[in-house]
Design a protein around this motif. Sequence first.
Motif, PDB file in Angstrom:
ATOM      1  N   GLU A  25       1.075  -1.209   0.190  1.00 36.32           N
ATOM      2  CA  GLU A  25       0.219  -0.407   0.490  1.00 36.32           C
ATOM      3  C   GLU A  25       0.799   1.265  -0.270  1.00 36.32           C
ATOM      4  O   GLU A  25       1.971   1.449   0.525  1.00 36.32           O
ATOM      5  CB  GLU A  25      -0.850  -0.424   1.258  1.00 36.32           C
ATOM      6  N   SER A  26       0.612   2.640  -0.623  1.00 34.14           N
ATOM      7  CA  SER A  26       1.586   3.494  -0.357  1.00 34.14           C
ATOM      8  C   SER A  26       0.763   4.428   0.691  1.00 34.14           C
ATOM      9  O   SER A  26      -0.283   3.765   1.602  1.00 34.14           O
ATOM     10  CB  SER A  26       1.083   4.802  -1.597  1.00 34.14           C
ATOM     11  N   VAL A  27       1.492   5.198   1.092  1.00 31.35           N
ATOM     12  CA  VAL A  27       1.753   5.562   2.276  1.00 31.35           C
ATOM     13  C   VAL A  27       1.736   6.853   2.918  1.00 31.35           C
ATOM     14  O   VAL A  27       2.723   7.439   2.144  1.00 31.35           O
ATOM     15  CB  VAL A  27       2.404   5.249   3.790  1.00 31.35           C
ATOM     16  N   SER A  28       1.942   7.748   3.217  1.00 28.59           N
ATOM     17  CA  SER A  28       1.928   9.213   3.555  1.00 28.59           C
ATOM     18  C   SER A  28       3.396   9.319   4.534  1.00 28.59           C
ATOM     19  O   SER A  28       3.650   9.918   5.272  1.00 28.59           O
ATOM     20  CB  SER A  28       1.320   9.837   4.657  1.00 28.59           C
ATOM     21  N   SER A  29       4.415   9.361   3.225  1.00 29.66           N
ATOM     22  CA  SER A  29       5.873   9.706   3.920  1.00 29.66           C
ATOM     23  C   SER A  29       5.526  10.690   4.460  1.00 29.66           C
ATOM     24  O   SER A  29       6.650  10.823   5.940  1.00 29.66           O
ATOM     25  CB  SER A  29       6.622   9.975   2.887  1.00 29.66           C
ATOM     26  N   HIS A  30       4.757  11.603   4.317  1.00 28.15           N
ATOM     27  CA  HIS A  30       4.504  12.950   5.143  1.00 28.15           C
ATOM     28  C   HIS A  30       4.077  12.651   6.551  1.00 28.15           C
ATOM     29  O   HIS A  30       4.769  13.259   7.469  1.00 28.15           O
ATOM     30  CB  HIS A  30       3.036  14.455   4.487  1.00 28.15           C
ATOM     31  N   LYS A  31       3.636  11.895   6.605  1.00 24.74           N
ATOM     32  CA  LYS A  31       2.980  11.637   8.351  1.00 24.74           C
ATOM     33  C   LYS A  31       3.904  11.008   8.732  1.00 24.74           C
ATOM     34  O   LYS A  31       4.028  11.212  10.313  1.00 24.74           O
ATOM     35  CB  LYS A  31       1.447  10.876   8.088  1.00 24.74           C
ATOM     36  N   LEU A  32       4.483  10.290   8.004  1.00 23.57           N
ATOM     37  CA  LEU A  32       5.415   9.646   9.067  1.00 23.57           C
ATOM     38  C   LEU A  32       6.616  10.288   9.517  1.00 23.57           C
ATOM     39  O   LEU A  32       7.054  10.010  10.577  1.00 23.57           O
ATOM     40  CB  LEU A  32       6.221   7.607   8.035  1.00 23.57           C
ATOM     41  N   GLN A  33       7.114  11.142   7.880  1.00 17.62           N
ATOM     42  CA  GLN A  33       8.159  12.367   8.588  1.00 17.62           C
ATOM     43  C   GLN A  33       7.728  13.437  10.143  1.00 17.62           C
ATOM     44  O   GLN A  33       8.416  13.303  10.806  1.00 17.62           O
ATOM     45  CB  GLN A  33       8.051  13.144   7.143  1.00 17.62           C
ATOM     46  N   GLY A  34       6.375  13.447  10.354  1.00 18.31           N
ATOM     47  CA  GLY A  34       6.095  14.347  11.383  1.00 18.31           C
ATOM     48  C   GLY A  34       6.089  13.201  12.353  1.00 18.31           C
ATOM     49  O   GLY A  34       5.644  14.449  13.593  1.00 18.31           O
ATOM     50  N   ILE A  35       6.128  12.565  12.398  1.00 16.24           N
ATOM     51  CA  ILE A  35       5.965  11.711  13.451  1.00 16.24           C
ATOM     52  C   ILE A  35       7.503  11.387  14.388  1.00 16.24           C
ATOM     53  O   ILE A  35       8.083  11.103  15.519  1.00 16.24           O
ATOM     54  CB  ILE A  35       4.998  10.462  14.107  1.00 16.24           C
ATOM     55  N   LEU A  36       8.690  11.642  13.183  1.00 16.31           N
ATOM     56  CA  LEU A  36       9.682  11.680  13.967  1.00 16.31           C
ATOM     57  C   LEU A  36      10.268  12.402  14.791  1.00 16.31           C
ATOM     58  O   LEU A  36       9.721  13.577  14.915  1.00 16.31           O
ATOM     59  CB  LEU A  36      10.819  11.582  12.779  1.00 16.31           C
ATOM     60  N   GLY A  37      11.001  12.062  15.515  1.00 18.93           N
ATOM     61  CA  GLY A  37      12.252  12.721  16.463  1.00 18.93           C
ATOM     62  C   GLY A  37      11.084  13.462  17.928  1.00 18.93           C
ATOM     63  O   GLY A  37      10.706  13.872  18.934  1.00 18.93           O
ATOM     64  N   LEU A  38       9.500  12.761  17.819  1.00 15.77           N
ATOM     65  CA  LEU A  38       8.428  12.725  18.689  1.00 15.77           C
ATOM     66  C   LEU A  38       8.894  11.404  20.089  1.00 15.77           C
ATOM     67  O   LEU A  38       9.140  10.178  19.439  1.00 15.77           O
ATOM     68  CB  LEU A  38       7.192  12.307  18.560  1.00 15.77           C
ATOM     69  N   THR A  55      -4.198  -3.969  12.580  1.00 15.88           N
ATOM     70  CA  THR A  55      -4.563  -2.403  12.618  1.00 15.88           C
ATOM     71  C   THR A  55      -3.815  -2.004  11.400  1.00 15.88           C
ATOM     72  O   THR A  55      -2.208  -2.166  11.981  1.00 15.88           O
ATOM     73  CB  THR A  55      -4.551  -2.101  14.139  1.00 15.88           C
ATOM     74  N   ASP A  56      -4.089  -1.248  10.687  1.00 11.30           N
ATOM     75  CA  ASP A  56      -3.011  -0.453  10.328  1.00 11.30           C
ATOM     76  C   ASP A  56      -2.779   0.500  10.782  1.00 11.30           C
ATOM     77  O   ASP A  56      -3.409   1.443  11.277  1.00 11.30           O
ATOM     78  CB  ASP A  56      -3.874  -0.086   8.893  1.00 11.30           C
ATOM     79  N   VAL A  57      -1.119   0.920  11.203  1.00 17.46           N
ATOM     80  CA  VAL A  57      -0.432   2.258  11.733  1.00 17.46           C
ATOM     81  C   VAL A  57      -0.753   3.618  10.949  1.00 17.46           C
ATOM     82  O   VAL A  57      -1.478   4.344  11.335  1.00 17.46           O
ATOM     83  CB  VAL A  57       0.802   2.369  12.026  1.00 17.46           C
ATOM     84  N   MET A  58      -1.218   3.172   9.444  1.00 16.47           N
ATOM     85  CA  MET A  58      -1.143   4.659   8.875  1.00 16.47           C
ATOM     86  C   MET A  58      -2.785   5.083   9.442  1.00 16.47           C
ATOM     87  O   MET A  58      -2.952   6.065   9.068  1.00 16.47           O
ATOM     88  CB  MET A  58      -1.049   4.781   7.597  1.00 16.47           C
ATOM     89  N   GLU A  59      -3.453   4.442   9.038  1.00 12.74           N
ATOM     90  CA  GLU A  59      -4.993   3.909   9.446  1.00 12.74           C
ATOM     91  C   GLU A  59      -5.463   4.979  11.426  1.00 12.74           C
ATOM     92  O   GLU A  59      -5.476   5.728  11.420  1.00 12.74           O
ATOM     93  CB  GLU A  59      -5.223   2.970   8.858  1.00 12.74           C
ATOM     94  N   PHE A  60      -4.107   3.837  11.429  1.00 16.44           N
ATOM     95  CA  PHE A  60      -4.733   4.925  13.488  1.00 16.44           C
ATOM     96  C   PHE A  60      -4.137   6.374  13.186  1.00 16.44           C
ATOM     97  O   PHE A  60      -4.511   6.714  13.837  1.00 16.44           O
ATOM     98  CB  PHE A  60      -3.538   3.672  14.173  1.00 16.44           C
ATOM     99  N   LEU A  61      -2.715   6.656  12.479  1.00 20.66           N
ATOM    100  CA  LEU A  61      -2.405   7.745  12.249  1.00 20.66           C
ATOM    101  C   LEU A  61      -2.996   8.498  11.702  1.00 20.66           C
ATOM    102  O   LEU A  61      -3.151  10.100  11.931  1.00 20.66           O
ATOM    103  CB  LEU A  61      -0.786   8.225  11.817  1.00 20.66           C
ATOM    104  N   GLN A  62      -4.324   8.417  11.189  1.00 21.83           N
ATOM    105  CA  GLN A  62      -5.555   9.312  10.643  1.00 21.83           C
ATOM    106  C   GLN A  62      -6.347  10.157  11.825  1.00 21.83           C
ATOM    107  O   GLN A  62      -7.003  10.607  10.988  1.00 21.83           O
ATOM    108  CB  GLN A  62      -5.923   8.855   8.790  1.00 21.83           C
ATOM    109  N   LYS A  63      -6.310   8.529  12.673  1.00 26.84           N
ATOM    110  CA  LYS A  63      -7.643   9.024  13.510  1.00 26.84           C
ATOM    111  C   LYS A  63      -7.883  10.874  14.444  1.00 26.84           C
ATOM    112  O   LYS A  63      -6.909  11.263  13.721  1.00 26.84           O
ATOM    113  CB  LYS A  63      -7.392   8.367  14.579  1.00 26.84           C
ATOM    114  N   THR A  64      -8.464  11.643  14.664  1.00 28.60           N
ATOM    115  CA  THR A  64      -8.270  12.237  15.376  1.00 28.60           C
ATOM    116  C   THR A  64      -7.529  12.801  16.281  1.00 28.60           C
ATOM    117  O   THR A  64      -6.864  14.397  16.446  1.00 28.60           O
ATOM    118  CB  THR A  64     -10.392  12.348  15.887  1.00 28.60           C
ATOM    119  N   TRP A  65      -6.956  11.937  17.048  1.00 26.78           N
ATOM    120  CA  TRP A  65      -6.541  11.960  18.453  1.00 26.78           C
ATOM    121  C   TRP A  65      -5.249  12.443  17.849  1.00 26.78           C
ATOM    122  O   TRP A  65      -4.575  13.265  18.383  1.00 26.78           O
ATOM    123  CB  TRP A  65      -6.038  11.038  18.854  1.00 26.78           C
ATOM    124  N   SER A  66      -4.616  12.034  16.534  1.00 26.37           N
ATOM    125  CA  SER A  66      -2.992  12.441  15.865  1.00 26.37           C
ATOM    126  C   SER A  66      -2.833  14.215  15.080  1.00 26.37           C
ATOM    127  O   SER A  66      -2.068  14.089  14.616  1.00 26.37           O
ATOM    128  CB  SER A  66      -2.631  11.755  14.833  1.00 26.37           C
TER     129      SER A  66
END
Length: 115
Positions: A25-38, A55-66
């Motif tokens: 699956e394609s993933v959002s490198s922007h999303k992954l880059q956004g969590i680096l350093g946290l 559970t898909d990690v990228m789907e999890f990172l798209q939820k409201t909490w993030s």
Amino acid sequence: EGRSQCYNMVFNNGILQSITYIGQESVSSHKLQGILGLPFTYLNGIFEIAKDKKTDVMEFLQKTWSMALFHDRFQSARQKINAFVFDWIQDIAANGSKNPKDLELLQQLYEGNAK
């Protein structure tokens, strides 16, 4: 047929240093880059999510909490808050506290239970 994916997350002193995704699956490198350093404490149990094959990690990172994690001013606001807390702690260490609640709050911050 289920999706096949693998995430490898490398933490150093509790800070996410790198993340590698292997999958079709394609993933959002922007999303992954956004969590680096946290700190891992910001990532809402992502260890358990990454271990759960359903559970898909990228789907999890798209939820409201993030949403705040990916806001363009989040990192600068986080750095300002961290600097303020560091200065506050340094002042207490150097000069003592005039407020009896300071030590209680410091303990809560240390334990991750600050309100």
